[in-house]
Enzyme design. Structure first.
Site, PDB file in Angstrom:
ATOM      1  CG  ASN A 220      -8.401  -2.557  -2.621  1.00 33.42           C
ATOM      2  OD1 ASN A 220      -7.356  -2.876  -2.047  1.00 33.42           O
ATOM      3  ND2 ASN A 220      -9.073  -1.468  -2.319  1.00 33.42           N
TER       4      ASN A 220
ATOM      5  CG  HIS B 265      -4.009  -6.027  -1.436  1.00 31.57           C
ATOM      6  ND1 HIS B 265      -2.956  -5.205  -1.076  1.00 31.57           N
ATOM      7  CD2 HIS B 265      -5.131  -5.279  -1.284  1.00 31.57           C
ATOM      8  CE1 HIS B 265      -3.415  -4.006  -0.742  1.00 31.57           C
ATOM      9  NE2 HIS B 265      -4.737  -4.034  -0.855  1.00 31.57           N
TER      10      HIS B 265
ATOM     11  CG  HIS C 149      -9.762  -3.576   4.927  1.00 33.00           C
ATOM     12  ND1 HIS C 149     -10.662  -3.282   3.921  1.00 33.00           N
ATOM     13  CD2 HIS C 149      -8.806  -2.609   4.881  1.00 33.00           C
ATOM     14  CE1 HIS C 149     -10.259  -2.194   3.286  1.00 33.00           C
ATOM     15  NE2 HIS C 149      -9.147  -1.758   3.849  1.00 33.00           N
TER      16      HIS C 149
ATOM     17  CG  HIS D  93      -6.895  -4.723   2.019  1.00 31.82           C
ATOM     18  ND1 HIS D  93      -7.195  -3.836   1.003  1.00 31.82           N
ATOM     19  CD2 HIS D  93      -8.075  -5.253   2.430  1.00 31.82           C
ATOM     20  CE1 HIS D  93      -8.504  -3.844   0.796  1.00 31.82           C
ATOM     21  NE2 HIS D  93      -9.059  -4.679   1.642  1.00 31.82           N
ATOM     22  CB  VAL D  94      -5.108  -3.842   7.531  1.00 31.58           C
ATOM     23  CG1 VAL D  94      -5.248  -3.092   8.858  1.00 31.58           C
ATOM     24  CG2 VAL D  94      -6.300  -4.760   7.297  1.00 31.58           C
TER      25      VAL D  94
ATOM     26  CE1 TYR E 178      -4.458   3.298  -1.442  1.00 37.42           C
ATOM     27  CE2 TYR E 178      -2.168   2.810  -1.893  1.00 37.42           C
ATOM     28  CZ  TYR E 178      -3.310   2.594  -1.157  1.00 37.42           C
ATOM     29  OH  TYR E 178      -3.311   1.666  -0.157  1.00 37.42           O
TER      30      TYR E 178
ATOM     31  CG  ASP F  42      -1.833  -1.232   1.249  1.00 34.14           C
ATOM     32  OD1 ASP F  42      -3.047  -1.077   1.083  1.00 34.14           O
ATOM     33  OD2 ASP F  42      -1.321  -2.351   1.418  1.00 34.14           O
TER      34      ASP F  42
END
Length: 540
Positions: free
Chosen positions: A282, A364, A374, A401-402, A228, A198
């Site tokens: 995602n 992910h 999440h 993800h988190v 992003y 991320d």
């Protein structure tokens, strides 16, 4: 009088060795677990996030002429081959963006073992892609020419010098150098494997990459949510952590594709000399017309999908010395009757633990997560795939993800198990969405069963039927499978020492200017004699 210069040097070396042995003896190992859960709270003196870097920032803007290579990156293909990728030409964005002909520039890599002496030449493919939005006010995009060349016949643990571009146009890059990794079965391992999730393009992202460069890795594992681009507004030129808030009537989620180009330039100082292995998150879905998804990710990155027999860039595997990596796709069919699962089973069956003792998996979204964000989001994937990873004794699992750091005790099916993998979440490389600080076990922080709906797959939220959380959706205290958690931006370094011991270190961004400072440090220890492949073992 006897000259004792050599004696002094020997004494100093012995002191250094003894010091390192003392430090090593103080580092905990997973054999001492399961550990009592520890939480390190967010440092209130720090900001929870930072702004996106503007496109005109020196690390993002284009600084080369039209056909000169930029955004140069490496990726592992096989133990004796490497992918080299780059971009030429100008991308276009607007209502009437017209694709460039990818055949106007050749894809060529020249390389050799001596600087300036390129004894080998390989050619590859070139392509462009478009991101299309046939809706009023949304801008279309067409990329520059993206080149992918596979160079082969490489020797292990050897430095290679290379240039890429089109020599017929006199548009060749400057010289770059990389060092190949050890071969599987050699008993050797990559010196340092950096793990990042991320990342994004914020000021925090810059600190993460600067800190990572200082730690001098030999390979990078990028566990999804790279640029992003879909958090960046086409109009306004500023980051937006909530797209639906900014564009409540938009028929689709627009993504600002020039951020991909900026990210390629941002990463080039690393990726031009160190192979980076990616898996989609995602934020790489990027839906557009005709239900097209993942087009930026699929076009820009070369991964060993064909080499590993998957046939899909959304999931694949590769070897790096004595480590076999499995990269799984959480946003493509993961059910047991699907193609990905069938490939995973074939891949695991072929793993030779004498040649690659370590088995590391990555995808992910985490399966084990005690943060509110999440929480239990990908239970469906866990229910489909966890048993086969346990059966084949995966040692470590990395996810993102988190937007926080968390390391688990060895666990299987939410039960402490000394043969389960060590799950580690590193979803806080620096993204625009800020670091997560709320835990699901804290009063008022347990999400409802209607929250945390995945962007792909079903919903399998459950109340626990066993253990300390029996009959409840959330635990009342930090779960026993959560060994250590802290809210901080950073990256991890995995140093595999031998066939049974690997040192894992979490490097927080705020500690970049401090010597020997870190957020988490542990030896992950394999026990092949206890946890043989296929045997069932429950309990700690």
């Amino acid at each position: 009088m006897e000259d004792c210069t050599n004696c002094s040097i020997s004494a100093i070396l012995l002191l250094i060795i003894l010091t390192k042995m003392v430090i090593a003896s103080q580092i905990p190992t997973t054999l001492e677990g399961p550990f009592q859960p520890v939480t390190r709270r967010f440092d209130p003196s720090l900001r929870r996030g930072s702004d996106d870097l503007p496109m005109e920032h020196s690390r993002l803007r284009k600084n080369v002429t039209f056909n000169f290579p930029e955004q140069i990156s490496l990726a592992l293909s096989t133990p004796t081959s490497m992918w080299v990728s780059w971009v030429t030409g100008d991308a276009q964005i607007g209502l009437n963006a017209t694709p460039i002909d990818p055949l106007t520039v050749d894809s060529e890599v020249r390389y050799g073992k001596e600087s300036g002496n390129y004894t080998e030449k390989r050619s590859g493919i070139s392509l462009v892609y478009s991101q299309l939005y046939p809706f009023e006010g949304l801008w279309n995009y067409t990329s520059g020419i993206i080149h992918h060349v596979r160079i082969d016949g490489l020797e292990p643990q050897t430095k290679y010098f290379y240039k890429c571009g089109d020599s017929s146009l006199a548009e060749m890059s400057e010289e770059f150098v990389f060092e190949t990794l050890p071969l599987p079965g050699s008993g050797k391992y990559p010196a340092r494997i950096a793990v990042v999730g991320d990342l994004g393009l914020t000021s925090n992202s810059s600190t993460t990459i600067d800190h990572l460069i200082v730690n001098d890795p030999s390979m990078i594992l990028m566990v999804g949510d790279l640029t992003y681009a879909n958090q960046y507004l086409t109009t306004g030129g500023k980051g937006a952590s909530c797209y639906s808030c900014e564009f409540p009537n938009s028929p689709t989620r627009e993504t600002y594709q020039p951020r991909w180009d900026g990210w390629g330039r941002f990463m080039q100082p690393l990726t031009s000399r160190i192979p980076m292995m990616v898996i989609e998150g995602n934020h790489e879905i990027e839906p557009q017309v005709a239900n097209t998804t993942f087009l930026s990710y699929l076009t820009r990155f070369s991964v060993p999908s064909n080499e590993s027999g998957s046939g899909s860039n959304l999931y694949y595997s590769f070897d790096a010395g004595g480590v076999h990596f499995i990269m799984l796709g959480a946003y493509v069919d993961y059910n047991q009757n699907g193609n990905q699962y069938a490939w995973l089973q074939r891949d695991l069956e072929k793993v030779d633990r004498d040649k690659t003792p370590w088995l590391v998996a990555s995808w992910h979204p985490p399966w084990y997560n005690s943060y509110s964000s999440h929480y239990q989001e990908f239970e469906c994937m866990r229910l489909q795939m966890e048993s086969i990873l346990y059966q084949y004794r995966v040692d470590i699992v990395f996810s993102g993800h988190v937007h926080a750091y968390e390391r688990m005790n060895r666990v299987y099916n939410y039960t402490l198990d000394s043969c389960g993998p060590v799950y580690i979440t590193v979803g806080d490389g620096g993204n625009i969405e800020k670091v997560d600080v709320d835990h699901a076990d804290e009063p008022g922080k347990c999400p409802s069963s209607g929250d945390n709906i995945p962007e792909f797959g079903g919903v399998c939220h459950m109340k626990f039927s066993f253990g300390p959380a029996k009959g409840k959706f959330c635990w009342d205290t930090q779960p026993e499978w959560s060994a250590y958690r802290e809210s901080s931006f950073g990256h991890g370094i995995l140093e595999v020492m031998n066939s049974t011991h690997a040192l894992w270190t979490w490097h927080r961004n705020q500690d970049i200017y401090k010597d020997d400072s870190h957020g988490d440090l542990i030896y992950i220890v394999r026990q092949p004699e206890l946890c043989s492949v296929g045997s069932m073992h429950f309990g700690s």
